[in-house]
Design a protein around this motif. Structure first.
Motif, PDB file in Angstrom:
ATOM      1  N   GLY A 122      77.296  74.757  40.133  1.00  0.00           N
ATOM      2  CA  GLY A 122      75.943  74.218  40.052  1.00  0.00           C
ATOM      3  C   GLY A 122      75.295  74.121  41.422  1.00  0.00           C
ATOM      4  O   GLY A 122      74.110  74.458  41.592  1.00  0.00           O
ATOM      5  N   GLN A 123      76.056  73.659  42.404  1.00  0.00           N
ATOM      6  CA  GLN A 123      75.518  73.581  43.756  1.00  0.00           C
ATOM      7  C   GLN A 123      75.235  74.972  44.317  1.00  0.00           C
ATOM      8  O   GLN A 123      74.222  75.201  44.980  1.00  0.00           O
ATOM      9  CB  GLN A 123      76.502  72.837  44.666  1.00  0.00           C
ATOM     10  CG  GLN A 123      76.611  71.349  44.376  1.00  0.00           C
ATOM     11  CD  GLN A 123      77.529  70.642  45.353  1.00  0.00           C
ATOM     12  OE1 GLN A 123      78.175  71.259  46.194  1.00  0.00           O
ATOM     13  NE2 GLN A 123      77.607  69.322  45.236  1.00  0.00           N
ATOM     14  N   ALA A 124      76.167  75.910  44.054  1.00  0.00           N
ATOM     15  CA  ALA A 124      75.977  77.279  44.548  1.00  0.00           C
ATOM     16  C   ALA A 124      74.717  77.902  43.966  1.00  0.00           C
ATOM     17  O   ALA A 124      73.975  78.611  44.665  1.00  0.00           O
ATOM     18  CB  ALA A 124      77.198  78.122  44.207  1.00  0.00           C
ATOM     19  N   GLU A 125      74.461  77.654  42.695  1.00  0.00           N
ATOM     20  CA  GLU A 125      73.250  78.203  42.071  1.00  0.00           C
ATOM     21  C   GLU A 125      72.001  77.648  42.742  1.00  0.00           C
ATOM     22  O   GLU A 125      71.037  78.378  42.995  1.00  0.00           O
ATOM     23  CB  GLU A 125      73.238  77.891  40.579  1.00  0.00           C
ATOM     24  CG  GLU A 125      72.032  78.482  39.861  1.00  0.00           C
ATOM     25  CD  GLU A 125      72.088  78.344  38.354  1.00  0.00           C
ATOM     26  OE1 GLU A 125      71.107  78.726  37.694  1.00  0.00           O
ATOM     27  OE2 GLU A 125      73.120  77.867  37.825  1.00  0.00           O
ATOM     28  N   ALA A 126      72.015  76.352  43.045  1.00  0.00           N
ATOM     29  CA  ALA A 126      70.863  75.748  43.713  1.00  0.00           C
ATOM     30  C   ALA A 126      70.654  76.356  45.104  1.00  0.00           C
ATOM     31  O   ALA A 126      69.515  76.598  45.529  1.00  0.00           O
ATOM     32  CB  ALA A 126      71.062  74.234  43.822  1.00  0.00           C
ATOM     33  N   VAL A 127      71.757  76.616  45.809  1.00  0.00           N
ATOM     34  CA  VAL A 127      71.673  77.229  47.136  1.00  0.00           C
ATOM     35  C   VAL A 127      71.081  78.630  47.040  1.00  0.00           C
ATOM     36  O   VAL A 127      70.191  79.006  47.810  1.00  0.00           O
ATOM     37  CB  VAL A 127      73.071  77.283  47.802  1.00  0.00           C
ATOM     38  CG1 VAL A 127      73.041  78.156  49.053  1.00  0.00           C
ATOM     39  CG2 VAL A 127      73.536  75.880  48.153  1.00  0.00           C
ATOM     40  N   LEU A 128      71.548  79.411  46.089  1.00  0.00           N
ATOM     41  CA  LEU A 128      71.044  80.777  45.928  1.00  0.00           C
ATOM     42  C   LEU A 128      69.557  80.790  45.592  1.00  0.00           C
ATOM     43  O   LEU A 128      68.785  81.581  46.155  1.00  0.00           O
ATOM     44  CB  LEU A 128      71.840  81.500  44.839  1.00  0.00           C
ATOM     45  CG  LEU A 128      73.297  81.829  45.192  1.00  0.00           C
ATOM     46  CD1 LEU A 128      74.027  82.384  43.972  1.00  0.00           C
ATOM     47  CD2 LEU A 128      73.360  82.831  46.343  1.00  0.00           C
ATOM     48  N   ARG A 129      69.158  79.926  44.681  1.00  0.00           N
ATOM     49  CA  ARG A 129      67.736  79.869  44.309  1.00  0.00           C
ATOM     50  C   ARG A 129      66.879  79.456  45.508  1.00  0.00           C
ATOM     51  O   ARG A 129      65.781  79.982  45.716  1.00  0.00           O
ATOM     52  CB  ARG A 129      67.529  78.903  43.144  1.00  0.00           C
ATOM     53  CG  ARG A 129      68.099  79.418  41.824  1.00  0.00           C
ATOM     54  CD  ARG A 129      67.705  78.538  40.646  1.00  0.00           C
ATOM     55  NE  ARG A 129      68.291  79.001  39.402  1.00  0.00           N
ATOM     56  CZ  ARG A 129      67.818  80.013  38.666  1.00  0.00           C
ATOM     57  NH1 ARG A 129      66.736  80.660  39.077  1.00  0.00           N
ATOM     58  NH2 ARG A 129      68.417  80.359  37.552  1.00  0.00           N
ATOM     59  N   ALA A 130      67.394  78.509  46.296  1.00  0.00           N
ATOM     60  CA  ALA A 130      66.644  78.063  47.477  1.00  0.00           C
ATOM     61  C   ALA A 130      66.498  79.178  48.504  1.00  0.00           C
ATOM     62  O   ALA A 130      65.532  79.201  49.273  1.00  0.00           O
ATOM     63  CB  ALA A 130      67.340  76.857  48.109  1.00  0.00           C
ATOM     64  N   GLN A 131      67.457  80.120  48.500  1.00  0.00           N
ATOM     65  CA  GLN A 131      67.409  81.244  49.429  1.00  0.00           C
ATOM     66  C   GLN A 131      66.652  82.446  48.857  1.00  0.00           C
ATOM     67  O   GLN A 131      66.593  83.505  49.480  1.00  0.00           O
ATOM     68  CB  GLN A 131      68.832  81.668  49.786  1.00  0.00           C
ATOM     69  CG  GLN A 131      69.619  80.634  50.564  1.00  0.00           C
ATOM     70  CD  GLN A 131      69.031  80.375  51.935  1.00  0.00           C
ATOM     71  OE1 GLN A 131      68.455  81.264  52.562  1.00  0.00           O
ATOM     72  NE2 GLN A 131      69.159  79.144  52.407  1.00  0.00           N
ATOM     73  N   GLY A 132      66.075  82.286  47.682  1.00  0.00           N
ATOM     74  CA  GLY A 132      65.285  83.355  47.090  1.00  0.00           C
ATOM     75  C   GLY A 132      66.080  84.370  46.297  1.00  0.00           C
ATOM     76  O   GLY A 132      65.571  85.437  45.948  1.00  0.00           O
ATOM     77  N   VAL A 133      67.342  84.036  45.992  1.00  0.00           N
ATOM     78  CA  VAL A 133      68.182  84.945  45.203  1.00  0.00           C
ATOM     79  C   VAL A 133      67.935  84.715  43.719  1.00  0.00           C
ATOM     80  O   VAL A 133      67.806  83.574  43.270  1.00  0.00           O
ATOM     81  CB  VAL A 133      69.678  84.724  45.523  1.00  0.00           C
ATOM     82  CG1 VAL A 133      70.562  85.584  44.625  1.00  0.00           C
ATOM     83  CG2 VAL A 133      69.950  85.028  46.984  1.00  0.00           C
ATOM     84  N   ARG A 134      67.897  85.798  42.957  1.00  0.00           N
ATOM     85  CA  ARG A 134      67.848  85.684  41.503  1.00  0.00           C
ATOM     86  C   ARG A 134      69.289  85.648  40.988  1.00  0.00           C
ATOM     87  O   ARG A 134      69.945  86.683  40.916  1.00  0.00           O
ATOM     88  CB  ARG A 134      67.101  86.879  40.904  1.00  0.00           C
ATOM     89  CG  ARG A 134      65.629  86.959  41.277  1.00  0.00           C
ATOM     90  CD  ARG A 134      65.030  88.251  40.757  1.00  0.00           C
ATOM     91  NE  ARG A 134      65.559  89.413  41.479  1.00  0.00           N
ATOM     92  CZ  ARG A 134      65.451  90.660  41.044  1.00  0.00           C
ATOM     93  NH1 ARG A 134      64.860  90.915  39.888  1.00  0.00           N
ATOM     94  NH2 ARG A 134      65.938  91.660  41.762  1.00  0.00           N
ATOM     95  N   PRO A 135      69.805  84.462  40.643  1.00  0.00           N
ATOM     96  CA  PRO A 135      71.211  84.384  40.251  1.00  0.00           C
ATOM     97  C   PRO A 135      71.437  84.668  38.762  1.00  0.00           C
ATOM     98  O   PRO A 135      70.681  84.213  37.906  1.00  0.00           O
ATOM     99  CB  PRO A 135      71.581  82.935  40.589  1.00  0.00           C
ATOM    100  CG  PRO A 135      70.305  82.176  40.424  1.00  0.00           C
ATOM    101  CD  PRO A 135      69.188  83.136  40.764  1.00  0.00           C
ATOM    102  N   ILE A 136      72.466  85.447  38.491  1.00  0.00           N
ATOM    103  CA  ILE A 136      72.952  85.638  37.117  1.00  0.00           C
ATOM    104  C   ILE A 136      74.324  84.983  37.064  1.00  0.00           C
ATOM    105  O   ILE A 136      75.240  85.405  37.766  1.00  0.00           O
ATOM    106  CB  ILE A 136      73.063  87.129  36.750  1.00  0.00           C
ATOM    107  CG1 ILE A 136      71.707  87.807  36.878  1.00  0.00           C
ATOM    108  CG2 ILE A 136      73.605  87.279  35.334  1.00  0.00           C
ATOM    109  CD1 ILE A 136      71.766  89.298  36.640  1.00  0.00           C
ATOM    110  N   ARG A 137      74.442  83.964  36.256  1.00  0.00           N
ATOM    111  CA  ARG A 137      75.667  83.164  36.255  1.00  0.00           C
ATOM    112  C   ARG A 137      76.571  83.534  35.087  1.00  0.00           C
ATOM    113  O   ARG A 137      76.108  83.698  33.956  1.00  0.00           O
ATOM    114  CB  ARG A 137      75.308  81.678  36.202  1.00  0.00           C
ATOM    115  CG  ARG A 137      76.484  80.726  36.343  1.00  0.00           C
ATOM    116  CD  ARG A 137      75.952  79.328  36.581  1.00  0.00           C
ATOM    117  NE  ARG A 137      76.976  78.316  36.481  1.00  0.00           N
ATOM    118  CZ  ARG A 137      76.760  77.018  36.650  1.00  0.00           C
ATOM    119  NH1 ARG A 137      75.536  76.594  36.941  1.00  0.00           N
ATOM    120  NH2 ARG A 137      77.739  76.144  36.530  1.00  0.00           N
ATOM    121  N   THR A 138      77.867  83.665  35.377  1.00  0.00           N
ATOM    122  CA  THR A 138      78.852  83.914  34.332  1.00  0.00           C
ATOM    123  C   THR A 138      80.037  82.975  34.512  1.00  0.00           C
ATOM    124  O   THR A 138      80.491  82.747  35.641  1.00  0.00           O
ATOM    125  CB  THR A 138      79.348  85.371  34.348  1.00  0.00           C
ATOM    126  OG1 THR A 138      80.396  85.520  33.370  1.00  0.00           O
ATOM    127  CG2 THR A 138      79.899  85.770  35.714  1.00  0.00           C
TER     128      THR A 138
END
Length: 289
Positions: free
Chosen positions: A152-168
């Motif tokens: 969950g924290q990693a997803e927030a970090v990626l979104r804050a950096q402008g990454v479009r995350p696909i989570r599995t």
């Protein structure tokens, strides 16, 4: 978190032993050195190699780093720590910073991935994402593997950096290296059934467990989900013993997921210096404003 205020008032006889030599332990030694701690610091490392950051700490006059000598037994009554090779070290204050370990064995090709296990990983991921984005000339597409708090924290970090995350949450069988010039990113994951997911980078945020066996064997209280139970001032359930980094748990959560290593080390150093002052009868030290 500010560093402890420099002061020569701690006793030269005060002995601090640190079980562990990872980022949290290193940050604590640095903070104690900045505060001009005048006692001795013994670091018991389970590493046989001599990384540069540990060698730099070993050069400090008050610090002794014991490479390849992990702590194996704590005698809390007599305040001694024994190592796997039979050495014994007396302490006035003991800090357990043995870190955490992944629950599962490494995914094939994981070295090509970015990983997220503590808050401190956020900055490193941010730097890698910026480099990949510059190479691509566009917003990266990221594959995030994992579940739980770290993911969950990693997803927030990626979104804050402008990454479009696909989570599995499905664990891949292998990671495919990417074409990034940085060499830090992977581009795809392959699952056991042969299916795959493709992107511009891969982040693993898999479950980890605190290395708390040393503490548990000494009678320290541990959390049901793992980790040495600590109070807000890093004290464990046994007087004279503290815990820091991913070995510790606060409210059932690994400390590395709650506080950056440098901030935690600064606060813990202040507590240790206060305890050392009390041992010597000196005026307690105060943290810098």
């Amino acid at each position: 978190m500010s560093a402890p205020a420099p002061s020569p008032s701690t006793s030269a006889a005060t002995r601090i032993v640190i079980a562990g030599a990872g980022p949290a332990a290193q940050a604590l030694v640095s903070q104690l050195d900045r505060a001009r701690f005048t006692g001795t610091i013994t670091v018991l490392s389970n590493r046989d190699d001599t990384p540069e950051e540990l060698l730099e700490l070993a050069l400090l006059p008050q610090v002794s780093v014991r490479f390849g000598q992990p702590a194996s037994h704590i005698d809390a009554v007599n305040r001694t720590v024994a190592t796997a090779d039979g050495m014994e070290f007396a302490y006035d204050q003991l800090v357990i910073a043995t870190g955490s370990a992944p629950v599962a064995s490494p995914v094939e090709g994981a070295d090509a991935c970015l990983s997220y296990s503590t808050i401190d990983d956020a900055a490193r991921i941010g730097e890698a994402v910026s480099e990949v984005a510059r190479e691509l000339g566009r917003r990266p597409l990221g594959i995030l593997v994992g579940n739980g708090t770290a993911a969950g924290q990693a997803e927030a970090v990626l979104r804050a950096q402008g990454v479009r995350p696909i989570r599995t949450t499905a664990r891949p069988a292998a990671v495919v290296p990417g074409t990034s010039a940085s060499g830090l990113a992977a581009s795809a994951v392959i699952f056991e059934d042969g299916s795959s997911m493709n992107g511009d980078l891969v982040v693993l945020a898999e479950e980890r467990v605190s290395r708390d066996g040393l503490a548990a064997s000494a009678g320290l209280r541990t959390a049901p989900s793992g980790g040495i139970v600590i109070t807000q001032d890093f004290r464990t359930s046994v007087p004279g013993i503290w815990a820091l980094g991913d070995a510790a748990a606060f409210d059932g959560v690994r400390l590395g997921l709650l506080v950056a290593a440098a901030s935690a080390a600064g606060a813990c150093a202040t507590q240790l210096l206060t305890a050392a002052s009390a041992d010597s009868g000196a005026v307690p030290l105060q943290a810098a404003a």
